[in-house]
Structure formats: C-alpha cells, structure tokens
Design a protein around this motif. Structure first.
Motif, PDB file in Angstrom:
ATOM      1  N   GLN A 111       0.812  -1.208   0.000  1.00 28.51           N
ATOM      2  CA  GLN A 111       0.000   0.000   0.000  1.00 28.51           C
ATOM      3  C   GLN A 111       0.856   1.273   0.000  1.00 28.51           C
ATOM      4  N   ILE A 112       1.955   1.261   0.725  1.00 24.13           N
ATOM      5  CA  ILE A 112       2.841   2.431   0.708  1.00 24.13           C
ATOM      6  C   ILE A 112       3.355   2.678  -0.703  1.00 24.13           C
ATOM      7  N   THR A 113       3.751   1.610  -1.375  1.00 21.33           N
ATOM      8  CA  THR A 113       4.262   1.734  -2.742  1.00 21.33           C
ATOM      9  C   THR A 113       3.192   2.262  -3.682  1.00 21.33           C
ATOM     10  N   GLU A 114       1.985   1.710  -3.583  1.00 18.73           N
ATOM     11  CA  GLU A 114       0.890   2.170  -4.442  1.00 18.73           C
ATOM     12  C   GLU A 114       0.557   3.632  -4.167  1.00 18.73           C
ATOM     13  N   SER A 115       0.543   4.000  -2.897  1.00 17.79           N
ATOM     14  CA  SER A 115       0.220   5.376  -2.519  1.00 17.79           C
ATOM     15  C   SER A 115       1.215   6.368  -3.106  1.00 17.79           C
ATOM     16  N   ILE A 116       2.491   6.048  -3.010  1.00 18.31           N
ATOM     17  CA  ILE A 116       3.523   6.944  -3.546  1.00 18.31           C
ATOM     18  C   ILE A 116       3.355   7.115  -5.046  1.00 18.31           C
ATOM     19  N   ASP A 117       3.160   6.019  -5.754  1.00 18.98           N
ATOM     20  CA  ASP A 117       3.002   6.099  -7.211  1.00 18.98           C
ATOM     21  C   ASP A 117       1.764   6.910  -7.600  1.00 18.98           C
ATOM     22  N   ALA A 118       0.679   6.733  -6.856  1.00 15.97           N
ATOM     23  CA  ALA A 118      -0.552   7.471  -7.151  1.00 15.97           C
ATOM     24  C   ALA A 118      -0.377   8.962  -6.860  1.00 15.97           C
ATOM     25  N   SER A 119       0.334   9.283  -5.790  1.00 20.49           N
ATOM     26  CA  SER A 119       0.571  10.693  -5.451  1.00 20.49           C
ATOM     27  C   SER A 119       1.425  11.366  -6.508  1.00 20.49           C
ATOM     28  N   LEU A 120       2.463  10.685  -6.961  1.00 19.12           N
ATOM     29  CA  LEU A 120       3.309  11.241  -8.020  1.00 19.12           C
ATOM     30  C   LEU A 120       2.483  11.538  -9.275  1.00 19.12           C
ATOM     31  N   LYS A 121       1.568  10.644  -9.602  1.00 19.34           N
ATOM     32  CA  LYS A 121       0.735  10.824 -10.792  1.00 19.34           C
ATOM     33  C   LYS A 121      -0.210  12.004 -10.630  1.00 19.34           C
ATOM     34  N   ARG A 122      -0.879  12.101  -9.471  1.00 24.76           N
ATOM     35  CA  ARG A 122      -1.812  13.212  -9.247  1.00 24.76           C
ATOM     36  C   ARG A 122      -1.083  14.553  -9.209  1.00 24.76           C
ATOM     37  N   LEU A 123       0.050  14.569  -8.551  1.00 20.09           N
ATOM     38  CA  LEU A 123       0.806  15.815  -8.404  1.00 20.09           C
ATOM     39  C   LEU A 123       1.578  16.180  -9.673  1.00 20.09           C
ATOM     40  N   GLU A 124       1.666  15.225 -10.588  1.00 19.56           N
ATOM     41  CA  GLU A 124       2.363  15.416 -11.869  1.00 19.56           C
ATOM     42  C   GLU A 124       3.817  15.826 -11.662  1.00 19.56           C
ATOM     43  N   VAL A 125       4.487  15.080 -10.784  1.00 22.52           N
ATOM     44  CA  VAL A 125       5.897  15.327 -10.494  1.00 22.52           C
ATOM     45  C   VAL A 125       6.664  14.009 -10.578  1.00 22.52           C
ATOM     46  N   ASP A 126       8.004  14.116 -10.648  1.00 22.98           N
ATOM     47  CA  ASP A 126       8.849  12.938 -10.713  1.00 22.98           C
ATOM     48  C   ASP A 126       9.316  12.477  -9.337  1.00 22.98           C
ATOM     49  N   TYR A 127       9.245  13.386  -8.366  1.00 18.91           N
ATOM     50  CA  TYR A 127       9.700  13.028  -7.022  1.00 18.91           C
ATOM     51  C   TYR A 127       8.970  13.856  -5.978  1.00 18.91           C
ATOM     52  N   ILE A 128       8.955  13.331  -4.767  1.00 18.12           N
ATOM     53  CA  ILE A 128       8.383  14.011  -3.603  1.00 18.12           C
ATOM     54  C   ILE A 128       9.543  14.328  -2.666  1.00 18.12           C
TER      55      ILE A 128
END
Length: 368
Positions: A111-128
C-alpha cells in the motif's frame, strides 16, 4: 521569511509551510492556486504540505482534489523551487477508497508503494521531497482526541505492520528516486525512537526520518512538550517538528466565540469534525489566551501564531486559510514577536489549562 534545515536532511524550508487540506472542498482549485501564489511570491514561502486523503473531511468523491490543485500551482514554477511534502494514510477501519483494490488503508509495503506512485501521478511530479506516514499503523493513545494510552487496547501481536516493513517500503522509494526524505505524523516518542534506532543500526536497509508532523498549538502542546521535544531535539534524534493546526482548527482565532459565527467556518460547516476543539474547557482556555492578546494589543490569531512560529522546537508551522484575508493575517503574524511578559502570561494560563482537548474524551478513529 526565515528558513531552516529540516532535521538532518538537506531540505531548507520556510518557517511557514502552506497547508492545503481545504483545497477541493472549502476552496476551489482557483482559490488554492491563488493562495499558494501569494504565499510564494509575496511572502517567500517555499514549502507545501498535502496528503493523499485530502481535502478533509475525507470522502471518496473529493479525495485527491487537493493534489490536483497543488499540481496546477506547480506548473507555474520550477520544480526545484518548491519543497513538496505529502502523506500516505495510516491504518483505518473506514477509508477504503484510496487503494485500487478497495482495501482498507494499511501501512504495509504494497500500500505504501501504491500510494507513492498514485501521489506522483496526481501531483504530476517525478519526485516528492518529503513523504510522511500520516498516522501510525498501530494503536496509539491520544490520537485525534482519543484518551491516553491504555495497555488493554493494544493490538494482538502480528496485527500491526512492523516498522521494518514500513521503512523498507520507504527505502525502496528513496533508492528509486521517487522520494528524497521521509517523515512521520501524529507519532509518539516510542515510534520516533524505534524508527531512528533502526535507521542508525541498518542505514543500508532503512532511511532516517527527518520530520514529525504533529498537532501543536497553545491548547495542544503537552504531549509534544513533555516527551517529543527531548526525543526530537538536534542532539538526540534530530527530527524537525512541522506543527499542524497552530490555530487548533481556527478555535484560537477567537472567531467561534463571537455572537454570530460564519456558517461556512470549518467547525460549523462540518458538524462533529474536530469536535474536541469545541469542548467547554477549550473555550475557557481560548478566552484566557484571547484576553492576553487583547492586553498586548494583538489579535488572538497574532498571539497564537507568533507563539508557535517562534518556538525553538518548531521547524516550520503549517497554516491553512479559506480566504486571502485570513491567509494574509496568518502570514503577517510571523513578524510579531511576543514580549517576555506576554510569554510569562501564556505559561500561567498553560498551568491552568494544560491539556484542555483531553476533556472531550471521546474515542475518535483515525482520520477524524
């Protein structure tokens, strides 16, 4: 604006961080972009905090709208000019709309992995820049107005996701370049110490937490001051405090004490939300602090925010506003410096109202 290094990271953040949890419900996308633009361009802010479950109160229909607002703002400037923080939701017995398979939120590796990938997609960025665990996977006392820790309510062994699994998932994200640094939120001294110990003992396996985002204000300070301040100090774990709700959901502004309160004010708009801030003991504490503010020629907001902004244990304070007028008052309060006499009067009130929100005493679930 002043800036500080966050914990033992290389992140240099503004002493005020822009909170965004109202963007998407109380604020439109356009409102949010306008607020962020003013904060960055006129006041020197460089730090934004969001979360996958925002806006709040969280619901499936609007979840992610805050991130979409932040994404729209990020398109207006260089990515390297913004310190971007977000959060993965902790264990919940009701939030099941954030995962693709409909599972209830849990801080396991998948779930942590999925959450990070989804956040990157929504935020339209390559990194957090800073990825935080929104609240613990395990039972903790005092969370979101719950009573203090009770050993009789501890989960059965094996039910909680281990710190090792959580940190391993975060380590993978750091190594992949998706996340620069990690932090925690609504955490306890035990959690901070365990995670720090693991990272120091096994630096190749687990990343070190550099921040803790906890509620911290004139009426919510005892838990942090009594234990976490020592735990997180630079000479110990060196974990920077990101103080959220420095106005305690707006209560410390004094606006709820008025005869006629705006029906769009958060605690009126969403009955039951953050109800712990409307307890009678809180009202008495707020009245006492408002009286101090008045005697020193300050508004309650100026007193409350200046106190939090300039506390030596606070790295950055997370503010939120629903109007530009509120935002400007919040930002301008950074220039206010409280006198020694004023600070002494604040401590006198604190001795009487040490932990007023605990009087609410109703066990709330995570994501209140």
């Amino acid at each position: 604006m002043e800036y500080t290094k966050l914990g033992d990271s290389d992140l240099v953040v503004s002493k005020i961080c822009m909170g965004t949890m109202t963007f998407g419900r109380q604020n439109t996308l356009e409102d949010g972009v306008e607020q962020l633009t003013k904060a960055f361009d006129e006041y020197g802010i460089n730090f934004i905090d969001t979360a996958e479950m925002y806006p709040v109160p969280t619901q499936p229909e609007t979840a992610g709208d805050t991130d979409r607002t932040v994404a729209a703002f990020l398109k207006t400037r260089k990515r390297s000019d913004v310190i971007l923080a977000t959060k993965v939701s902790g264990t919940s017995d009701r939030i099941n709309w954030l995962r693709s398979n409909g599972e209830l939120c849990k801080l396991n590796k998948a779930q942590i992995t999925e959450s990070i990938d989804a956040s990157l997609k929504r935020l339209e960025v390559d990194y957090i820049d800073l990825l935080q665990l929104h609240w613990p996977d395990r039972y903790v006392g005092g969370l979101f107005g719950q009573p203090d820790y009770d050993v009789n309510k501890e989960n059965e062994e094996g039910k909680d996701t281990s710190f090792e699994e959580q940190l391993s998932a975060l380590n993978d994200a750091v190594k992949a370049g998706k996340v620069r640094y990690i932090g925690v939120s609504n955490e306890t001294p035990y959690g901070v110490m365990e995670m720090t110990h693991l990272a120091r003992r096994y630096p190749d396996l687990y990343p070190k937490i550099v921040s803790i985002q906890n509620s911290y204000s004139l009426i919510v300070r005892k838990d942090y001051d009594a234990g976490l301040t020592e735990c997180c100090s630079p000479r110990n774990c060196n974990v920077g405090l990101l103080a959220y709700s420095p106005l305690a959901g707006g209560i410390l502004s004094g606006k709820y004490a008025k005869n006629k309160v705006d029906e769009k004010a958060r605690l009126n708009l969403f009955p039951g939300f953050m109800a712990r801030y409307k307890d009678s003991q809180v009202e008495k504490a707020v009245a006492a602090y408002s009286s101090i503010a008045s005697s020193h020629g300050l508004t309650p907001t100026e007193l409350s925010l200046s106190w939090c902004y300039h506390r030596s244990n606070v790295a950055s304070s997370i503010i939120g506003a629903t109007t530009l007028e509120q935002l400007e008052e919040n930002l301008k309060a950074f220039d206010v410096r409280l006198t020694a006499e004023c600070l002494e009067e604040i401590e006198d009130v604190y001795k009487v109202f040490t932990d007023p929100t605990k009087a609410y005493g109703v066990g709330k679930k995570a994501a209140d």
